[in-house]
Motif scaffolding. Sequence first.
Motif, short mmCIF file in Angstrom:
data_model
loop_
_atom_site.label_atom_id
_atom_site.label_comp_id
_atom_site.label_asym_id
_atom_site.label_seq_id
_atom_site.Cartn_x
_atom_site.Cartn_y
_atom_site.Cartn_z
N TYR A 44 47.67 53.43 49.03
CA TYR A 44 46.92 53.49 47.77
C TYR A 44 46.89 52.09 47.16
O TYR A 44 47.94 51.52 46.84
CB TYR A 44 47.57 54.47 46.82
N HIS A 45 45.68 51.53 47.02
CA HIS A 45 45.54 50.18 46.46
C HIS A 45 45.43 50.28 44.94
O HIS A 45 44.51 50.90 44.41
CB HIS A 45 44.29 49.51 47.03
N ILE A 46 46.37 49.65 44.25
CA ILE A 46 46.43 49.77 42.80
C ILE A 46 45.78 48.60 42.08
O ILE A 46 45.82 48.53 40.85
CB ILE A 46 47.89 49.92 42.32
N GLY A 47 45.17 47.68 42.84
CA GLY A 47 44.54 46.52 42.20
C GLY A 47 45.61 45.52 41.78
O GLY A 47 46.02 44.67 42.56
N ALA A 48 46.04 45.60 40.51
CA ALA A 48 47.14 44.78 39.97
C ALA A 48 46.77 43.31 39.80
O ALA A 48 47.65 42.46 39.66
CB ALA A 48 48.39 44.90 40.84
N ASP A 49 45.48 42.99 39.80
CA ASP A 49 45.06 41.61 39.55
C ASP A 49 44.36 41.54 38.20
O ASP A 49 43.82 42.53 37.71
CB ASP A 49 44.12 41.12 40.65
N GLU A 50 44.37 40.39 37.58
CA GLU A 50 43.65 40.15 36.33
C GLU A 50 43.95 41.21 35.27
O GLU A 50 43.05 41.72 34.61
CB GLU A 50 42.14 40.07 36.60
#
Length: 337
Positions: A12-18
Amino acid sequence: MHDQVGVPLKVYHIGADETAGAWLNSPACLALKQSQPELSDFNGYFIEKVSQFLAQKNIEVAAWSDGLNSTQQSKMPKKVQANAWAMLSDNGHKVAHQHANLGWQVVISAPDVTYFDFPYQAHPKEPGNHWASRAIDSRKVFEFMPDNLPAHAEIWPSVLGQPYEADDSESMLKPGVSFYGLQGHLWSEMIRSDQQAHYMLFPRLLALAERAWHRAPWELAYDYQGKKYHKSSGYFDKQQAFEREQDWLRFASLLAYKELPKLAQAGVFYRIPTVAASIDQQGYLHAFTSIDGFDIQYQQNNGPWLLYQENIKVTGAVRVRAKDTVTGRKGRMLSVK
């Protein structure tokens, strides 16, 4: 939902950028800070908590490298997938190596070469962003060496068109450590149609697949001892450059006569290459395309478009373009001086 259709959710990709900063002043965050005064990085805290929550459900967390930089390895699950996106010309190899050395599954996402929202050429009529590279054409993607990130300092300039140095002497991969994968990206802030998405993706997505699934003999092997690479370091020698040129001709021929006709039949609006052309001192027009299989047309003084052949003399205002022999579509027109 995943279990119901027989496709278990494993990553599961949670993003977590910007991540935004406005939420730092929320009552919940302020209360948390009072209860844990040592807590200084809410971004890392949040990623650690979500990652642990997923691990409890036997789901691997994936996230962008800049967010993961805020975490503590001791508070992260053992299995983590990291998209390393930092620019190669800005020590991007160090980020990828750091995360790979933690035992994480690093997916190379270098914007210098894998961001397909950037233009094919540095030209006002070519759509796209340009903060990490002025242009990313199919050949640049084909020339990528994903197993040896610092080595690109020998063959590519920075986004400002300047040579740069990639020092891997203190950031080298541990022996036996390698990357997990390679990913292409099409960010859609400026995409307004399927046709535009097709244009930005193809044919350079095929070049990305070539590099992801096939390691060519000319690719410069990674040196686990650590090296400094720059324009004159000379590790990528003339023989490798020659082999790369021959391999590109092979690949471009496959594109022209095999893969692009397939895409045409599937209704994919791939980009037709622009024509490289010049007029010599005797007035003869010389023209070619980086990918074969297209008719080259030329026009003199706003007259009719004619089929280009060798040994043609031209006068006045001359323009050229490529025409797709399968679909009849024309590429971007250029004036020749």
